[in-house]
Design an enzyme around this catalytic site. Structure first.
Site, mmCIF file in Angstrom:
data_model
loop_
_atom_site.group_PDB
_atom_site.id
_atom_site.type_symbol
_atom_site.label_atom_id
_atom_site.label_comp_id
_atom_site.label_asym_id
_atom_site.label_seq_id
_atom_site.Cartn_x
_atom_site.Cartn_y
_atom_site.Cartn_z
ATOM 1 N N TRP A 102 0.822 -1.293 0.011
ATOM 2 C CA TRP A 102 -0.010 -0.052 0.138
ATOM 3 C C TRP A 102 0.907 1.283 -0.092
ATOM 4 O O TRP A 102 0.611 2.220 -0.544
ATOM 5 C CB TRP A 102 -0.999 -0.006 1.148
ATOM 6 C CG TRP A 102 -1.933 -1.243 1.038
ATOM 7 C CD1 TRP A 102 -1.985 -2.351 1.795
ATOM 8 C CD2 TRP A 102 -3.142 -1.357 0.126
ATOM 9 N NE1 TRP A 102 -3.000 -3.139 1.176
ATOM 10 C CE2 TRP A 102 -3.455 -2.497 0.304
ATOM 11 C CE3 TRP A 102 -3.351 -0.803 -1.102
ATOM 12 C CZ2 TRP A 102 -4.632 -3.096 -0.515
ATOM 13 C CZ3 TRP A 102 -4.331 -0.776 -1.834
ATOM 14 C CH2 TRP A 102 -5.006 -2.269 -1.592
ATOM 15 N N ASP A 172 -1.419 6.716 6.360
ATOM 16 C CA ASP A 172 -2.552 5.794 6.024
ATOM 17 C C ASP A 172 -2.835 4.745 7.134
ATOM 18 O O ASP A 172 -1.880 3.847 7.682
ATOM 19 C CB ASP A 172 -2.256 5.085 4.898
ATOM 20 C CG ASP A 172 -3.268 4.068 4.397
ATOM 21 O OD1 ASP A 172 -4.145 3.943 4.999
ATOM 22 O OD2 ASP A 172 -2.899 3.331 3.391
ATOM 23 N N LYS A 196 -12.117 -2.000 8.038
ATOM 24 C CA LYS A 196 -11.420 -2.853 8.811
ATOM 25 C C LYS A 196 -11.875 -2.715 10.259
ATOM 26 O O LYS A 196 -12.026 -3.713 10.993
ATOM 27 C CB LYS A 196 -9.934 -2.912 8.527
ATOM 28 C CG LYS A 196 -9.499 -3.236 7.086
ATOM 29 C CD LYS A 196 -8.017 -2.770 6.747
ATOM 30 C CE LYS A 196 -7.738 -2.998 5.291
ATOM 31 N NZ LYS A 196 -7.863 -3.922 4.710
#
Length: 361
Positions: A102, A172, A196
């Site tokens: 990511w 992030d 999540k």
């Protein structure tokens, strides 16, 4: 039917109490005679949900008054583009610390917007660790520093953020937001897809310093400017109302279960349970992450052979364990144990792992 032991990496497990509340209110929210999905986003009934969600984020994360809480769309992936689009100048580089797939994707998007550099990387080991602070290349002239606080694919996590980052710090936190207390004041931007730890997919939370918004670049399309959403209380265009409703309910659940401190205690116990099954297996299970970089959200491990891995995953599914397949870039297995995953599910997985080991010595 009993609930599955849900170890999916995302969308992931939601608290049963939250799902049951949504089920109860699905066709008649707040005596409106309508589902929250049918309400106007300009209605008083929906705005109460919307504003309460933002207030709970501020309360649970101890967010200072000089920050905005925004509810956006496009997932964390859109933030990979929006951040450099608004805050990466023509000369100063965006500094990216690479700790997994990511962060690589975030860097790729920034490269299309302006100058970048890599201030640290663990790529040479296939991301088995978080780079040590003293190995990082930070500079006062950096436009900002970008990190990924938890790495779902590789099972690594920043253990703390106590470092002189030199430039504004962007993070992030899609896979570990509100899993533990964090010093929000160290960051200029925190962003996270909800799917999540915060709720279902469809809404992205952005926590951003007001002073940063004031310095965003000109020429950015209206809907991609943070100031647009800040001025409109995240209601510039139709928000993902059901996702925000669910996020609000999850935040209420987090508050009722001890807040960020309660989640940290809960997540430590859960991850310790599964890591113990790995560490006590005499090498039958091997963790991908180095011990001092281990994630409390995603436990990644391999078995001695592909045949044993396939057998493990097949038997696990037969026993009600869902989502244990490792990502293709790592292989093996992955147990994602976000906030809503119960201790009972982790106990059951650890027990299954021990039995599988005993049967396949």
């Amino acid at each position: 039917m009993t609930r599955a032991h849900n170890f999916n990496a995302g969308p992931a497990a939601l608290p049963t109490e939250v799902l049951e509340k949504a089920q109860k209110e699905l066709t008649n929210f707040n005596n409106t005679g309508m589902s929250v999905m049918e309400l106007s986003h300009r209605s008083a009934d929906y705005e109460e949900v919307h504003n309460n969600a933002a207030a709970l984020m501020k309360e649970l994360m101890n967010i200072p008054d000089d920050y905005e809480v925004l509810f956006l769309q496009g997932g964390a992936s859109l933030q990979f583009s929006m951040l450099p689009m608004n805050f990466l100048p023509e000369k100063a580089p965006g500094n990216y610390v690479l700790t997994g797939s990511w962060s690589e994707k975030a860097l790729k998007e920034a490269e299309a917007m302006g100058p970048t550099k890599v201030g640290g990387s663990a790529k040479e080991t296939n991301y088995t660790y978080i780079p040590a602070f003293d190995s990082l290349d930070m500079d006062n002239d950096d436009a900002y520093v970008h990190i990924t606080s938890n790495n779902t694919i590789f099972g690594t996590q920043w253990q703390d953020f106590d470092y002189d980052w030199k430039a504004p710090l962007f993070a992030d936190m899609s896979s570990d937001i509100l899993s533990r207390p964090i010093p929000v004041e160290r960051f200029s931007v925190i962003y996270a897809g909800a799917q999540k730890n915060l709720g279902p997919s469809g809404v992205t939370t952005v926590i951003i310093k007001k002073s940063l918004i004031e310095n965003e670049k000109s020429g950015v399309p209206t809907v991609l400017k943070y100031s647009t959403h800040s001025k409109a209380n995240s209601l510039y265009h139709t928000p993902p109302t059901f996702a925000i409703y669910m996020l609000n309910n999850v935040l209420e659940w987090i508050k009722a279960n001890g807040g960020a401190e309660g989640m940290e205690k809960r997540n430590k116990q859960k991850s310790d349970t599964i890591y113990a099954a790995i560490d006590e297996s005499s090498g039958f299970y091997t963790g991908h992450a180095e011990k001092d970089s281990r994630s409390r959200m995603n436990v990644t491990f391999t078995l001695p052979s592909e045949d044993l891995t396939k057998a493990f995953l097949t038997e696990a599914k037969e026993n009600g364990f869902i989502g244990l397949n490792g990502h293709r870039s790592v292989g093996g297995c992955r147990a994602s144990i976000y906030n809503a995953v119960t201790q009972e599910s982790c106990d059951a997985l650890a027990s299954f792992m021990k039995k599988f080991h005993e049967s396949n010595r």
